[in-house]
Scaffold this motif. Structure first.
Motif, PDB file in Angstrom:
ATOM      1  N   ALA A 123       0.777  -1.082  -0.005  1.00  0.00           N
ATOM      2  CA  ALA A 123       0.005  -0.160   0.042  1.00  0.00           C
ATOM      3  C   ALA A 123       0.916   1.288  -0.177  1.00  0.00           C
ATOM      4  O   ALA A 123       2.087   1.009  -0.194  1.00  0.00           O
ATOM      5  CB  ALA A 123      -0.827  -0.078   1.075  1.00  0.00           C
ATOM      6  N   ASN A 124       0.485   2.581   0.239  1.00  0.00           N
ATOM      7  CA  ASN A 124       1.064   3.656   0.396  1.00  0.00           C
ATOM      8  C   ASN A 124       0.670   4.258   1.872  1.00  0.00           C
ATOM      9  O   ASN A 124      -0.277   4.022   2.161  1.00  0.00           O
ATOM     10  CB  ASN A 124       0.793   4.539  -0.764  1.00  0.00           C
ATOM     11  N   LEU A 125       1.723   5.129   2.121  1.00  0.00           N
ATOM     12  CA  LEU A 125       1.647   5.496   3.590  1.00  0.00           C
ATOM     13  C   LEU A 125       1.480   7.019   3.339  1.00  0.00           C
ATOM     14  O   LEU A 125       2.009   7.934   2.575  1.00  0.00           O
ATOM     15  CB  LEU A 125       2.748   5.463   4.278  1.00  0.00           C
ATOM     16  N   THR A 126       0.355   7.743   4.477  1.00  0.00           N
ATOM     17  CA  THR A 126       0.263   9.162   4.322  1.00  0.00           C
ATOM     18  C   THR A 126       0.311   9.520   5.928  1.00  0.00           C
ATOM     19  O   THR A 126       0.160   8.741   6.663  1.00  0.00           O
ATOM     20  CB  THR A 126      -0.760   9.607   3.572  1.00  0.00           C
ATOM     21  N   GLY A 127       0.314  10.718   6.074  1.00  0.00           N
ATOM     22  CA  GLY A 127      -0.263  11.359   7.567  1.00  0.00           C
ATOM     23  C   GLY A 127       1.047  11.359   8.451  1.00  0.00           C
ATOM     24  O   GLY A 127       0.911  11.461   9.595  1.00  0.00           O
ATOM     25  N   CYS A 128       2.299  11.302   7.668  1.00  0.00           N
ATOM     26  CA  CYS A 128       3.718  11.508   8.580  1.00  0.00           C
ATOM     27  C   CYS A 128       4.508  12.103   7.832  1.00  0.00           C
ATOM     28  O   CYS A 128       4.342  11.999   6.308  1.00  0.00           O
ATOM     29  CB  CYS A 128       3.846  10.593   9.214  1.00  0.00           C
ATOM     30  N   ASP A 129       5.598  12.676   8.400  1.00  0.00           N
ATOM     31  CA  ASP A 129       6.649  13.078   7.274  1.00  0.00           C
ATOM     32  C   ASP A 129       7.451  11.528   6.627  1.00  0.00           C
ATOM     33  O   ASP A 129       7.664  10.732   7.698  1.00  0.00           O
ATOM     34  CB  ASP A 129       7.914  13.986   8.037  1.00  0.00           C
ATOM     35  N   ALA A 130       7.938  11.550   5.874  1.00  0.00           N
ATOM     36  CA  ALA A 130       8.489  10.623   5.208  1.00  0.00           C
ATOM     37  C   ALA A 130       9.892  10.162   6.049  1.00  0.00           C
ATOM     38  O   ALA A 130      10.297   8.886   6.169  1.00  0.00           O
ATOM     39  CB  ALA A 130       8.757  10.590   3.751  1.00  0.00           C
ATOM     40  N   ASP A 131      10.338  11.339   6.455  1.00  0.00           N
ATOM     41  CA  ASP A 131      11.716  11.106   7.251  1.00  0.00           C
ATOM     42  C   ASP A 131      11.472  10.078   8.546  1.00  0.00           C
ATOM     43  O   ASP A 131      12.528   9.602   9.187  1.00  0.00           O
ATOM     44  CB  ASP A 131      12.385  12.338   7.498  1.00  0.00           C
ATOM     45  N   TYR A 132      10.146  10.079   8.935  1.00  0.00           N
ATOM     46  CA  TYR A 132      10.035   9.332  10.552  1.00  0.00           C
ATOM     47  C   TYR A 132       9.286   8.157  10.249  1.00  0.00           C
ATOM     48  O   TYR A 132       8.876   7.548  11.041  1.00  0.00           O
ATOM     49  CB  TYR A 132       9.043  10.364  11.214  1.00  0.00           C
ATOM     50  N   VAL A 133       9.176   7.709   8.916  1.00  0.00           N
ATOM     51  CA  VAL A 133       8.757   6.088   8.742  1.00  0.00           C
ATOM     52  C   VAL A 133       9.520   5.127   9.358  1.00  0.00           C
ATOM     53  O   VAL A 133      10.789   5.340   9.376  1.00  0.00           O
ATOM     54  CB  VAL A 133       8.325   5.798   7.415  1.00  0.00           C
ATOM     55  N   LYS A 134       9.061   4.218  10.101  1.00  0.00           N
ATOM     56  CA  LYS A 134       9.844   3.159  10.724  1.00  0.00           C
ATOM     57  C   LYS A 134       9.145   1.829  10.662  1.00  0.00           C
ATOM     58  O   LYS A 134       8.044   1.541  10.585  1.00  0.00           O
ATOM     59  CB  LYS A 134       9.964   3.522  12.194  1.00  0.00           C
ATOM     60  N   ILE A 135      10.107   0.694  10.494  1.00  0.00           N
ATOM     61  CA  ILE A 135       9.558  -0.569  10.613  1.00  0.00           C
ATOM     62  C   ILE A 135       9.140  -0.548  12.121  1.00  0.00           C
ATOM     63  O   ILE A 135       9.604  -0.440  12.869  1.00  0.00           O
ATOM     64  CB  ILE A 135      10.791  -1.594  10.328  1.00  0.00           C
ATOM     65  N   GLY A 136       7.817  -1.340  11.939  1.00  0.00           N
ATOM     66  CA  GLY A 136       7.017  -1.549  13.295  1.00  0.00           C
ATOM     67  C   GLY A 136       6.126  -0.561  13.786  1.00  0.00           C
ATOM     68  O   GLY A 136       5.415  -0.644  14.644  1.00  0.00           O
ATOM     69  N   MET A 137       6.176   0.694  12.767  1.00  0.00           N
ATOM     70  CA  MET A 137       5.107   1.707  13.109  1.00  0.00           C
ATOM     71  C   MET A 137       3.623   1.184  12.774  1.00  0.00           C
ATOM     72  O   MET A 137       3.386   0.504  12.010  1.00  0.00           O
ATOM     73  CB  MET A 137       5.493   2.780  12.106  1.00  0.00           C
ATOM     74  N   GLN A 138       2.984   1.638  13.606  1.00  0.00           N
ATOM     75  CA  GLN A 138       1.440   1.184  13.658  1.00  0.00           C
ATOM     76  C   GLN A 138       0.787   2.124  12.779  1.00  0.00           C
ATOM     77  O   GLN A 138       0.910   3.412  12.664  1.00  0.00           O
ATOM     78  CB  GLN A 138       0.796   1.327  15.113  1.00  0.00           C
ATOM     79  N   VAL A 139      -0.105   1.480  11.968  1.00  0.00           N
ATOM     80  CA  VAL A 139      -0.746   2.368  10.724  1.00  0.00           C
ATOM     81  C   VAL A 139      -2.401   1.877  10.859  1.00  0.00           C
ATOM     82  O   VAL A 139      -2.620   0.711  11.244  1.00  0.00           O
ATOM     83  CB  VAL A 139      -0.167   2.123   9.362  1.00  0.00           C
ATOM     84  N   HIS A 140      -3.275   2.620  10.179  1.00  0.00           N
ATOM     85  CA  HIS A 140      -4.553   2.207  10.075  1.00  0.00           C
ATOM     86  C   HIS A 140      -5.082   2.627   8.723  1.00  0.00           C
ATOM     87  O   HIS A 140      -4.666   3.385   7.868  1.00  0.00           O
ATOM     88  CB  HIS A 140      -5.642   2.725  11.073  1.00  0.00           C
ATOM     89  N   VAL A 141      -5.862   1.548   8.151  1.00  0.00           N
ATOM     90  CA  VAL A 141      -6.478   1.888   6.809  1.00  0.00           C
ATOM     91  C   VAL A 141      -7.168   3.143   6.459  1.00  0.00           C
ATOM     92  O   VAL A 141      -8.016   3.435   7.324  1.00  0.00           O
ATOM     93  CB  VAL A 141      -7.240   0.899   6.276  1.00  0.00           C
ATOM     94  N   GLU A 142      -7.062   3.656   5.342  1.00  0.00           N
ATOM     95  CA  GLU A 142      -7.986   4.834   4.821  1.00  0.00           C
ATOM     96  C   GLU A 142      -8.282   4.413   3.224  1.00  0.00           C
ATOM     97  O   GLU A 142      -7.356   3.666   2.785  1.00  0.00           O
ATOM     98  CB  GLU A 142      -7.349   6.210   5.221  1.00  0.00           C
ATOM     99  N   TRP A 143      -9.329   4.980   2.967  1.00  0.00           N
ATOM    100  CA  TRP A 143      -9.824   4.645   1.509  1.00  0.00           C
ATOM    101  C   TRP A 143      -9.633   5.628   0.715  1.00  0.00           C
ATOM    102  O   TRP A 143      -9.930   6.684   0.863  1.00  0.00           O
ATOM    103  CB  TRP A 143     -11.192   4.072   1.585  1.00  0.00           C
ATOM    104  N   THR A 144      -9.021   5.154  -0.493  1.00  0.00           N
ATOM    105  CA  THR A 144      -8.630   6.447  -1.615  1.00  0.00           C
ATOM    106  C   THR A 144      -9.422   6.121  -2.849  1.00  0.00           C
ATOM    107  O   THR A 144      -9.425   4.797  -3.373  1.00  0.00           O
ATOM    108  CB  THR A 144      -7.161   6.419  -1.985  1.00  0.00           C
ATOM    109  N   PRO A 145     -10.669   6.810  -3.276  1.00  0.00           N
ATOM    110  CA  PRO A 145     -10.912   6.737  -4.593  1.00  0.00           C
ATOM    111  C   PRO A 145      -9.877   6.560  -5.718  1.00  0.00           C
ATOM    112  O   PRO A 145      -9.098   7.293  -5.765  1.00  0.00           O
ATOM    113  CB  PRO A 145     -12.085   7.779  -4.999  1.00  0.00           C
ATOM    114  N   ILE A 146     -10.178   5.637  -6.568  1.00  0.00           N
ATOM    115  CA  ILE A 146      -9.297   5.381  -7.767  1.00  0.00           C
ATOM    116  C   ILE A 146     -10.141   5.511  -9.046  1.00  0.00           C
ATOM    117  O   ILE A 146     -11.303   5.351  -8.887  1.00  0.00           O
ATOM    118  CB  ILE A 146      -8.058   4.431  -7.752  1.00  0.00           C
ATOM    119  N   ALA A 147      -9.602   5.224 -10.218  1.00  0.00           N
ATOM    120  CA  ALA A 147     -10.238   5.036 -11.603  1.00  0.00           C
ATOM    121  C   ALA A 147     -11.031   3.922 -11.493  1.00  0.00           C
ATOM    122  O   ALA A 147     -11.387   2.955 -11.011  1.00  0.00           O
ATOM    123  CB  ALA A 147      -9.166   4.789 -12.747  1.00  0.00           C
TER     124      ALA A 147
END
Length: 144
Positions: free
Chosen positions: A107-131
């Motif tokens: 998937a892709n990640l949002t909601g934070c600076d790319a510089d602070y992404v870490k393995i083990g970080m907790q995330v939750h799903v959000e839905w993005t309309p596509i074609a």
């Protein structure tokens, strides 16, 4: 190098194809439900979905609704839009899905600076309309 906020790729440029093994996943996504293919015989999860369970070779499938949370297993930081080449920071991730042991999703990640992404970080799903009226699961960092 500092990257800044992770953004999602524009949904109107993303197209998917389905087949009998993947369509239940995409239909659930369209309804705002995160799911994963589970063997109807032995209970093993598998993503991506496949015609046969790799554990017991059964063709029986179930699609339980998952809690929508996950843990970052792997990630990359990209600083160019793959379609246009423009400067655009996005973070493709691989997540371990909560409630589906052994199932991983790209998937892709949002909601934070790319510089602070870490393995083990907790995330939750959000839905993005596509074609074509489909919806793509992406993930957002869980607030601390």
């Amino acid at each position: 190098m500092t990257y800044g906020p992770a953004r999602l790729l524009p949904g109107e440029n993303i197209r998917i194809t389905t087949n009998p093994d993947t369509e239940p996943f995409w239909e659930a996504a369209r309804d705002g439900r995160l799911t994963a293919c589970q063997c109807g015989n032995c209970g093993a999860f598998r993503m991506p979905p496949s015609p046969y369970c790799p554990e017991c070779q059964s063709t029986k499938k179930e699609w339980p609704t998952l809690p929508g949370t996950a843990t970052v297993f792997s990630f990359a930081i990209c600083n160019k839009n793959p379609s246009t080449g423009e400067d655009y920071v996005y973070v493709p991730i691989v997540v371990d899905l909560d409630g589906a042991p052994g199932a991983r999703l790209n998937a892709n990640l949002t909601g934070c600076d790319a510089d602070y992404v870490k393995i083990g970080m907790q995330v939750h799903v959000e839905w993005t309309p596509i074609a074509d009226g489909w919806v793509l699961p992406n993930f957002r960092k869980v607030p601390a």
